[in-house]
Motif scaffolding. Sequence first.
Motif, mmCIF file in Angstrom:
data_model
loop_
_atom_site.group_PDB
_atom_site.id
_atom_site.type_symbol
_atom_site.label_atom_id
_atom_site.label_comp_id
_atom_site.label_asym_id
_atom_site.label_seq_id
_atom_site.Cartn_x
_atom_site.Cartn_y
_atom_site.Cartn_z
ATOM 1 N N VAL A 11 1.106 -1.306 0.138
ATOM 2 C CA VAL A 11 -0.182 0.060 -0.107
ATOM 3 C C VAL A 11 0.842 1.296 -0.014
ATOM 4 O O VAL A 11 1.869 1.349 0.781
ATOM 5 N N MET A 12 0.539 1.972 -1.003
ATOM 6 C CA MET A 12 1.661 3.052 -1.161
ATOM 7 C C MET A 12 1.258 4.322 -0.001
ATOM 8 O O MET A 12 0.356 4.511 0.558
ATOM 9 N N VAL A 13 2.377 5.107 0.302
ATOM 10 C CA VAL A 13 2.550 6.021 1.429
ATOM 11 C C VAL A 13 1.918 7.364 0.753
ATOM 12 O O VAL A 13 2.276 7.474 -0.686
ATOM 13 N N GLN A 14 0.907 7.770 1.264
ATOM 14 C CA GLN A 14 0.363 8.898 0.597
ATOM 15 C C GLN A 14 1.337 10.184 0.917
ATOM 16 O O GLN A 14 1.940 10.620 1.836
ATOM 17 N N ASP A 15 1.087 11.082 -0.410
ATOM 18 C CA ASP A 15 1.931 12.364 -0.448
ATOM 19 C C ASP A 15 0.936 13.251 0.186
ATOM 20 O O ASP A 15 -0.348 13.489 -0.301
#
Length: 193
Positions: free
Chosen positions: A150-154
């Motif tokens: 799960v991608m880290v949110q910017d």
Amino acid sequence: MPLSSKTLLHSFPSYNNMASSSCSFSSIIFLVFLLLPIFSCLQHFSMASFDFQVGGTKGWIVPTPNDTNIYNDWASNNRFQVGDTIYFSYKKDSVMEVSEKDYKECNATHPTFFSNNGNTIFKLDHSGTFYFISGASGHCEKGQKMILRVMVQDQYLPQHAKSFGYHDAITPFGVFGMFFFHFVLECVASFVI
């Protein structure tokens, strides 16, 4: 050397020059109030979460011997964000979330999540790596396991900007926002210059 009032007056454009420019202050205000509700709606849509069927139409099954990496391939072909949901569809099986060590060893004795209802729903509630295995005896060893990232949110980008499984596409808000921002900059520049 101090500036005289005459010098100051000549250094700024006159009001007539500003009024004849392509953008007036009133047109900027009008556009802001006209486009703000539209941008708010588009931002709302871009923050929606997405649902994924694990393995696509095949579901959560024991893979064939020549396709043992099916679930990791599927997971790497999608981009996941916090808030997305994944669905495991299966018959006479189970799904477990486990540690990385248990994933590598196909150890089903200490799951952090377990379900065997045939239609498991799992919410991705944080960024990072998730490890899933089948709890049925021998299935994990045959390739029924998956690593999902799960991608880290910017913090400076909308939560979701996605098209068909990819979250990195430009949202409508981003496209219109760029044009609007460019327009406002040109108008401000015409007043200053």
